[in-house]
Write a protein that holds these residues in place. Structure first.
Motif, mmCIF file in Angstrom:
data_model
loop_
_atom_site.group_PDB
_atom_site.id
_atom_site.type_symbol
_atom_site.label_atom_id
_atom_site.label_comp_id
_atom_site.label_asym_id
_atom_site.label_seq_id
_atom_site.Cartn_x
_atom_site.Cartn_y
_atom_site.Cartn_z
ATOM 1 N N ARG A 315 17.344 -12.684 41.559
ATOM 2 C CA ARG A 315 16.229 -13.378 40.072
ATOM 3 C C ARG A 315 14.728 -11.924 41.404
ATOM 4 N NH1 ARG A 315 13.551 -19.099 41.628
ATOM 5 N NH2 ARG A 315 12.306 -18.978 42.767
ATOM 6 N N HIS A 348 18.664 -5.164 33.474
ATOM 7 C CA HIS A 348 18.456 -5.576 32.506
ATOM 8 C C HIS A 348 17.077 -6.884 32.622
ATOM 9 C CE1 HIS A 348 19.164 -9.560 29.545
ATOM 10 N NE2 HIS A 348 20.362 -8.660 29.403
ATOM 11 N N HIS A 349 16.935 -7.297 33.474
ATOM 12 C CA HIS A 349 15.766 -7.720 34.394
ATOM 13 C C HIS A 349 14.243 -6.979 33.869
ATOM 14 C CE1 HIS A 349 17.663 -10.899 36.590
ATOM 15 N NE2 HIS A 349 18.292 -11.096 35.490
ATOM 16 N N HIS A 352 13.570 -6.361 30.155
ATOM 17 C CA HIS A 352 13.208 -7.637 29.994
ATOM 18 C C HIS A 352 11.296 -8.124 29.982
ATOM 19 C CE1 HIS A 352 13.263 -12.018 28.694
ATOM 20 N NE2 HIS A 352 13.881 -12.034 27.847
ATOM 21 N N ARG A 353 11.966 -8.106 31.462
ATOM 22 C CA ARG A 353 10.149 -8.334 31.906
ATOM 23 C C ARG A 353 8.990 -7.633 31.302
ATOM 24 N NH1 ARG A 353 5.732 -7.520 32.337
ATOM 25 N NH2 ARG A 353 4.255 -7.808 34.668
ATOM 26 N N GLU A 355 9.375 -6.286 27.928
ATOM 27 C CA GLU A 355 10.424 -6.307 26.439
ATOM 28 C C GLU A 355 10.326 -5.182 25.786
ATOM 29 O OE1 GLU A 355 6.253 -7.615 24.100
ATOM 30 O OE2 GLU A 355 6.552 -9.464 25.914
ATOM 31 N N TYR A 357 13.155 -4.921 24.865
ATOM 32 C CA TYR A 357 14.350 -4.779 23.779
ATOM 33 C C TYR A 357 15.397 -3.518 23.172
ATOM 34 C CZ TYR A 357 11.459 -9.202 24.715
ATOM 35 O OH TYR A 357 11.396 -9.977 25.218
ATOM 36 N N THR A 375 23.181 -13.871 29.836
ATOM 37 C CA THR A 375 22.618 -13.098 28.509
ATOM 38 C C THR A 375 22.812 -14.058 27.594
ATOM 39 O OG1 THR A 375 23.871 -11.463 27.649
ATOM 40 C CG2 THR A 375 22.915 -10.858 29.599
ATOM 41 N N SER A 377 20.686 -16.564 24.665
ATOM 42 C CA SER A 377 19.484 -17.664 24.369
ATOM 43 C C SER A 377 19.932 -18.729 25.457
ATOM 44 C CB SER A 377 18.904 -17.998 23.116
ATOM 45 O OG SER A 377 20.153 -18.677 22.896
ATOM 46 N N HIS A 382 17.158 -14.472 31.263
ATOM 47 C CA HIS A 382 15.473 -14.657 31.014
ATOM 48 C C HIS A 382 14.781 -15.578 31.935
ATOM 49 C CE1 HIS A 382 17.386 -17.862 28.335
ATOM 50 N NE2 HIS A 382 16.100 -18.978 28.564
ATOM 51 N N VAL A 385 13.550 -13.980 34.269
ATOM 52 C CA VAL A 385 13.249 -13.293 35.121
ATOM 53 C C VAL A 385 11.177 -13.765 34.790
ATOM 54 C CG1 VAL A 385 11.706 -11.471 33.726
ATOM 55 C CG2 VAL A 385 14.264 -11.104 33.828
ATOM 56 N N ALA A 386 11.037 -15.044 34.434
ATOM 57 C CA ALA A 386 10.281 -16.048 34.144
ATOM 58 C C ALA A 386 10.131 -16.968 35.105
ATOM 59 C CB ALA A 386 10.488 -16.422 32.789
#
Length: 414
Positions: A315, A348-349, A352-353, A355, A357, A375, A377, A382, A385-386
């Motif tokens: 991560r 990918h991270h 996503h970080r 945005e 997309y 990947t 939902s 995600h 990344v959070a």
């Protein structure tokens, strides 16, 4: 006998690597030796024989998870695998990649620290200090592709790493490896021994593994040829490595004599030691544990390290702007595909970080999916990344937590 232990997990991973990886992780606390002894009920000497003929001395003390994945990567496929050889060496792959990079690539630049500067309002608040450069460099994102040993030597005190990430960088186990290649005046293994196909001969002699090449099968049998006479790992590599000098091939008389005598014993039915010695021209050897740019050959996790440290390693950190890449940050250690998978995950991270997309859609269209990246939902990408965006004081871990579901998020200002 090893296949009896590995096959149920290999079959499950081949069907759905990501979905069934947790099934394998249930056994991650076991070393291969422990699993074979207590789960498969093999006796001590049987396990010793299996390790000797199919692995390296002491390698069964590493994680059972590693042994299964390694067997899956090398020995198992749903469809036939077509192997390719790069004529001229794998360095040509790197050369071609460099041509695709826009901008100038710097060489011989040793990074001494990576940090995030929270006082800067712009996105370019990642600060990288390079040895011999007076001013630090600033970036919006940093992708670190060094080995974990090299990364540990950097000052990461202000990179906002999670304590378990620091632990992962310091403790995740790396194996050692050594190679000894000899140039002979002719390919005696072809003309004298009748070995006309590529392959490996394994032995309990110090050289352990002799690798017969595939790239020279059509070459003349009267011209000089190179044989990878010894390819070792673990304790075997430590012992061979003690005979390898920094300025190989200089000062390696004992190493050469040992390897030549081992080769003669291994091929005793077809050729004598004197014949092999007479054919010797020169050699070169390498010990990855002595390589300052790797400080080890490749990652090979110990028991429990996949389950407890790997999720932190993959991560991001520093507001999700610092990404750790390389084969160690993948499920496929020691393989180029592991490095590529880790690069896919990091990109990918990154997308996503910020945005981006559309970039994620393009990444997936162009390169497909990577099994170890969850990947969507219902996945964890995600969430990683959070978690990477949290400051050190903004998250706590519940006692006994083992995965992402066991974390409590502390909101900013709350």
């Amino acid at each position: 006998m090893l296949e009896e232990a590995f096959k149920p997990y290999k079959d499950a991973l081949a069907i759905d690597f990501d979905g069934n990886f947790d099934l394998l992780l249930q056994q991650d606390e076991h070393s291969t030796r422990d699993y074979l002894r207590h789960r498969m009920k093999y006796d001590y000497h049987t396990i010793q024989w299996l390790e000797t003929m199919g692995s390296a001395t002491g390698l069964f003390d590493e994680a059972f998870t590693e042994s299964v994945i390694d067997s899956l990567d090398f020995d198992y496929s749903v469809e036939p695998v077509k192997w390719h050889c790069i004529d001229g060496g794998t360095s040509l792959l790197v050369d071609r990649m460099l041509k695709l990079i826009k901008g100038k690539v710097s060489f011989r630049k040793r990074v001494i620290s990576i940090a995030i500067d929270r006082t800067v309002t712009s996105e370019s608040n990642m600060v990288v200090k390079v040895n011999s450069e007076e001013l630090p460099r600033r970036y919006a994102t940093v992708f670190n592709t060094t080995s974990l040993a090299c990364m540990q030597r950097m000052d990461l005190g202000k990179a906002e790493l999670h304590p378990a990430q620091k632990d992962a960088i310091r403790t995740l186990h790396y194996d050692t490896s050594a190679k000894v290649a000899i140039k002979f005046s002719y390919p005696w293994w072809v003309t004298k021994c009748g070995i006309t196909r590529a392959g490996v001969a394994s032995t309990d002699l110090p050289l352990r593994n002799c690798v017969y090449p595939s790239y020279s099968l059509s070459d003349s049998t009267t011209e000089p040829a190179v044989l990878l006479c010894s390819y070792t790992w673990a304790q075997d590599a430590q012992r061979i490595g003690s005979l390898i000098m920094d300025n190989s091939p200089e000062g390696e008389e004992e190493l050469v004599d040992l390897i030549l005598r081992n080769l003669a014993r291994l091929h005793a039915r077809s050729i004598s030691y004197d014949e092999i010695k007479k054919a010797y021209m020169t050699h070169y050897s390498w010990d990855w544990s002595k390589d300052q740019y790797t400080s080890g050959a490749f990652a090979l996790f110990g028991p429990g390290q996949f389950a407890n440290l790997y999720p932190y390693l993959v991560r991001p950190a520093a507001d999700a702007k610092l990404h750790i890449l390389g084969e160690a940050a993948s499920a496929h250690h020691a393989w180029l595909v592991g490095s590529l998978d880790s690069a896919y995950r990091a990109v990918h991270h990154f997308l996503h970080r910020f945005e981006l997309y559309d970039g994620i859609d393009q990444l997936q269209r162009q390169w497909g999916a990577v099994g170890e990246l969850e990947t969507g939902s219902s996945g964890t990408a995600h969430l990683q990344v959070a978690l990477g965006r949290l400051r050190p004081e903004e998250h706590i871990q519940v006692a006994g937590a083992n995965d992402l579901d066991d974390y409590v998020f502390v909101p900013r200002g709350g």
